[in-house]
Write an enzyme that holds these catalytic residues in place. Structure first.
Site, mmCIF file in Angstrom:
data_model
loop_
_atom_site.group_PDB
_atom_site.id
_atom_site.type_symbol
_atom_site.label_atom_id
_atom_site.label_comp_id
_atom_site.label_asym_id
_atom_site.label_seq_id
_atom_site.Cartn_x
_atom_site.Cartn_y
_atom_site.Cartn_z
ATOM 1 N N SER A 262 67.319 25.984 -35.608
ATOM 2 C CA SER A 262 67.533 25.179 -36.805
ATOM 3 C C SER A 262 67.071 23.742 -36.564
ATOM 4 C CB SER A 262 69.011 25.245 -37.218
ATOM 5 O OG SER A 262 69.221 24.687 -38.481
ATOM 6 N N ASP B 22 66.281 32.391 -45.290
ATOM 7 C CA ASP B 22 67.310 32.992 -44.442
ATOM 8 C C ASP B 22 68.720 32.558 -44.849
ATOM 9 O OD1 ASP B 22 67.623 30.398 -43.559
ATOM 10 O OD2 ASP B 22 67.064 30.781 -41.477
ATOM 11 N N HIS C 53 70.455 32.811 -41.340
ATOM 12 C CA HIS C 53 70.383 31.646 -40.451
ATOM 13 C C HIS C 53 71.326 31.775 -39.258
ATOM 14 C CE1 HIS C 53 68.732 27.651 -39.944
ATOM 15 N NE2 HIS C 53 69.919 27.177 -39.649
#
Length: 304
Positions: free
Chosen positions: A108, A248, A270
């Site tokens: 991320s 996602d 995610h």
């Protein structure tokens, strides 16, 4: 008596030969030349509830022979700030453990952080791998910016509440800086400053090697992948901000592209990308642990 003597000599000879053979049973599948450093993203840390943020991934990498570290950075701040924290962490590992370079894997926002480090300190970096990283920003961050635009009286109030919460996690906190970094505008400005590995087109691939550093990325398009996983509710709700385009739950499919794109359509949301929560995901999806092991083996075979 003769039979016993012969048996003893045979056993002794077998043991002697075995002692000279390599330990072929040892698992060296993930034994990279340079240590692997895992870097968490926004609103996170190196651990969650006493477990690695990259659930079960470090242990499996270590089981294959890799040296693995997990950095703890500020959960709410810009990637220049987080990147300087990571540089300090790597310099310390270099001084105390004798390492020369590192394979950085950022999840991320952690992917933006490792890009900063590779850009300003390429001497520390053998490879950069970004997973589910918003290189082109995120729709939810854009939505928050629209609701709380610059100049809004609520903007500093909300940021103050988040900063107060973030301070409990340790590190520096600047929620507005983090929000800006994750917006499409902030991400574009960040890429102008640190373009190494940037795709040539919106959903294309970038240079695989820049300044001696290899660049990889991967992403997914799963959202609600397991009804038993509580994070699916968050992913499902936030994904609505993408108005149907593949994502996602937090990051858009094409936004995850950087450097050599390994894959952008894992059936992961995610949170699945780091094997959370506790490994819950679609039964039809790839195992994140297996994917991380395979990538470590890729780096090993490249001499990294």
């Amino acid at each position: 008596m003769l039979k016993k003597t012969v048996l003893n000599l045979t056993v002794a000879a077998a043991l002697s030969i075995a002692a000279t053979l390599p330990a072929i049973a040892a698992d060296t599948y993930t034994q990279t030349k340079y240590p692997i450093v895992l870097i968490h993203g926004f609103a996170s840390s190196d651990q969650v509830l006493g477990f690695s943020t990259f659930y079960n991934i470090p242990d499996e990498l270590k089981a294959g022979g890799a040296t693995v570290y997990a950095a703890k950075l500020s959960g709410f701040n810009s990637d220049e700030v987080r990147g300087e924290e990571l540089i300090k962490y790597l310099d310390n590992l270099k001084a105390t453990q004798g390492h020369s370079k590192f394979n950085l894997i950022g999840n991320s926002q952690g992917g933006l952080t490792v890009r900063y480090v590779a850009a300003v300190r390429p001497d520390l970096v053998a490879s950069v791998t970004t997973g589910h990283t918003p290189h082109a920003g995120t729709a939810p961050a854009d939505l928050v910016s629209a609701v709380l635009p610059e100049g809004s009286p609520l903007r500093p109030i909300v940021a103050g509440v988040i900063n107060a919460f973030a301070s409990l996690m340790g590190g520096q906190a600047d929620a507005l800086a983090a929000l800006n970094q994750l917006s499409s505008k902030g991400a574009a400005e960040f890429s102008q400053r640190y373009p190494q590995g940037q795709p040539a087109s919106e959903c294309g691939a970038g240079a695989a090697v820049v300044d001696g550093v290899r660049y990889y990325s991967f992403g997914g398009i799963g959202v609600s992948t397991n009804p038993l996983d509580p994070t699916d509710l968050t992913a499902g709700a936030v994904s609505l901000s993408y108005l149907g385009s593949p994502n996602d739950g937090i990051v858009g499919q094409c936004s995850s592209h950087w450097g050599e794109v390994l894959r952008d359509d894992y059936n992961w949301n995610h949170f699945d990308s780091v094997n959370q929560v506790f490994g819950l995901r679609s039964v039809f999806s790839s195992s994140p642990v297996t994917v991380y092991r395979a990538h470590a083996n890729r780096l090993k075979n490249l001499g990294l």
